[in-house]
Enzyme design. Structure first.
Site, PDB file in Angstrom:
ATOM      1  N   GLY A  55       0.781  -1.235   0.000  1.00  8.07           N
ATOM      2  CA  GLY A  55       0.000   0.000   0.000  1.00  8.07           C
ATOM      3  C   GLY A  55       0.810   1.280   0.000  1.00  8.07           C
ATOM      4  O   GLY A  55       0.324   2.326   0.424  1.00  8.07           O
ATOM      5  N   SER A  56       2.036   1.231  -0.535  1.00 10.95           N
ATOM      6  CA  SER A  56       2.815   2.477  -0.548  1.00 10.95           C
ATOM      7  C   SER A  56       2.167   3.526  -1.458  1.00 10.95           C
ATOM      8  O   SER A  56       2.161   4.723  -1.116  1.00 10.95           O
ATOM      9  CB  SER A  56       4.270   2.224  -0.958  1.00 10.95           C
ATOM     10  OG  SER A  56       4.327   1.618  -2.218  1.00 10.95           O
ATOM     11  N   ASN A  57       1.594   3.098  -2.559  1.00 15.83           N
ATOM     12  CA  ASN A  57       0.879   4.066  -3.407  1.00 15.83           C
ATOM     13  C   ASN A  57      -0.371   4.587  -2.712  1.00 15.83           C
ATOM     14  O   ASN A  57      -0.662   5.784  -2.781  1.00 15.83           O
ATOM     15  CB  ASN A  57       0.523   3.442  -4.759  1.00 15.83           C
ATOM     16  CG  ASN A  57       1.697   3.435  -5.700  1.00 15.83           C
ATOM     17  OD1 ASN A  57       2.075   4.470  -6.231  1.00 15.83           O
ATOM     18  ND2 ASN A  57       2.307   2.277  -5.891  1.00 15.83           N
TER      19      ASN A  57
ATOM     20  N   LEU B 127      -8.620  -9.105 -11.449  1.00 22.13           N
ATOM     21  CA  LEU B 127      -9.306  -8.507 -12.592  1.00 22.13           C
ATOM     22  C   LEU B 127     -10.590  -7.848 -12.089  1.00 22.13           C
ATOM     23  O   LEU B 127     -11.289  -8.402 -11.238  1.00 22.13           O
ATOM     24  CB  LEU B 127      -9.642  -9.609 -13.601  1.00 22.13           C
ATOM     25  CG  LEU B 127     -10.205  -9.160 -14.953  1.00 22.13           C
ATOM     26  CD1 LEU B 127      -9.167  -8.368 -15.736  1.00 22.13           C
ATOM     27  CD2 LEU B 127     -10.642 -10.376 -15.769  1.00 22.13           C
TER      28      LEU B 127
ATOM     29  N   HIS C 221       0.134   0.894 -13.695  1.00 20.57           N
ATOM     30  CA  HIS C 221       0.890  -0.301 -14.082  1.00 20.57           C
ATOM     31  C   HIS C 221       2.381   0.064 -14.104  1.00 20.57           C
ATOM     32  O   HIS C 221       2.752   1.096 -14.668  1.00 20.57           O
ATOM     33  CB  HIS C 221       0.444  -0.790 -15.468  1.00 20.57           C
ATOM     34  CG  HIS C 221       1.089  -2.085 -15.825  1.00 20.57           C
ATOM     35  ND1 HIS C 221       0.686  -3.282 -15.283  1.00 20.57           N
ATOM     36  CD2 HIS C 221       2.145  -2.376 -16.629  1.00 20.57           C
ATOM     37  CE1 HIS C 221       1.465  -4.245 -15.751  1.00 20.57           C
ATOM     38  NE2 HIS C 221       2.355  -3.729 -16.565  1.00 20.57           N
TER      39      HIS C 221
ATOM     40  N   GLU D  69       6.098  10.038  -7.432  1.00 21.51           N
ATOM     41  CA  GLU D  69       6.100  11.412  -7.958  1.00 21.51           C
ATOM     42  C   GLU D  69       4.816  11.731  -8.736  1.00 21.51           C
ATOM     43  O   GLU D  69       4.264  12.827  -8.607  1.00 21.51           O
ATOM     44  CB  GLU D  69       7.324  11.610  -8.863  1.00 21.51           C
ATOM     45  CG  GLU D  69       7.443  13.046  -9.362  1.00 21.51           C
ATOM     46  CD  GLU D  69       8.613  13.249 -10.330  1.00 21.51           C
ATOM     47  OE1 GLU D  69       9.458  12.339 -10.469  1.00 21.51           O
ATOM     48  OE2 GLU D  69       8.660  14.328 -10.950  1.00 21.51           O
TER      49      GLU D  69
END
Ligand code: GAR
Length: 186
Positions: A11-13, A85, A102, A173
């Site tokens: 879950g870093s994003n 999916l 992605h 970023e």
């Protein structure tokens, strides 16, 4: 503006997106994840965001999750390292309102089984000179929706783990800014 984030891992994003939209009108209202022991549940807890464990039952074979999103008046769904999916009932209910990241330059290195380190290993094997991120709309096929944004990095002579580091830096970023940009046009 209410967002639901779907994730499957650390879950870093997700954490980066939550941080980016703190104290803005964009609210991260829900985190949904298909792995009970995934780190992203702790991120939800630390940020007092409701979370849901996705199962075959509530996600793939019924409308339960779509109903949940609609009841919560979610406007936008973000896939941040989500590996299942997306079923067609969800794609239809949120047409052009589901965004994925992605970790490669689609249309190369996409499709079923192409996720996380497998992607970076494939890029390394192919001796690509550049890799990057692709942020795209989600349809019923893995990694095939309309591309919204790409960012590139040179990966010449890099190992798979060096490629991953470079790609992750691009994710941190650019992903929140690309979401912000998309929202501004909604
Ligand atoms: C990210 O690198 C994301 O691009 C990738 O999984 C990682 C999740 O990391 N997604 C895919 O491979 C989708 N096919 P995170 O859980 O730390 O955000």
């Amino acid at each position: 503006m209410k967002i639901a984030i779907l994730a499957s891992g650390a879950g870093s994003n997700a954490a980066n997106i939550i941080q980016h939209f703190k104290n803005t009108p964009v609210q991260i209202s829900l985190i949904a994840c298909n792995k009970a022991d995934a780190g992203v549940f702790q991120i939800a807890k630390d940020n007092q965001i409701d979370s849901i464990l996705l199962t075959k039952e509530n996600f793939k074979t019924s409308d339960q999750f779509v109903n949940e999103l609609q009841q919560r008046q979610i406007d936008l769904v973000i896939l941040a390292g989500f590996l299942w999916l997306v079923p067609s009932n969800l794609v239809k209910a949120f047409a052009d309102r589901i965004i994925n990241i992605h970790p490669a330059l689609l249309p190369k290195f996409g499709g079923k089984g192409m996720y996380g380190h497998f992607v970076h290993e494939a890029v390394h094997e192919a001796q690509e000179v550049e890799s990057g991120i692709t942020i795209h709309l989600v349809n019923e096929e893995f990694d095939k929706g309309k591309i919204l944004f790409q960012a590139k990095a040179s990966v010449e002579n890099c190992s798979a783990s060096e490629i991953e580091q470079k790609v992750r830096a691009l994710e941190i970023e650019h992903f929140p800014k690309a979401i912000e940009n998309f929202i501004s046009k909604m």
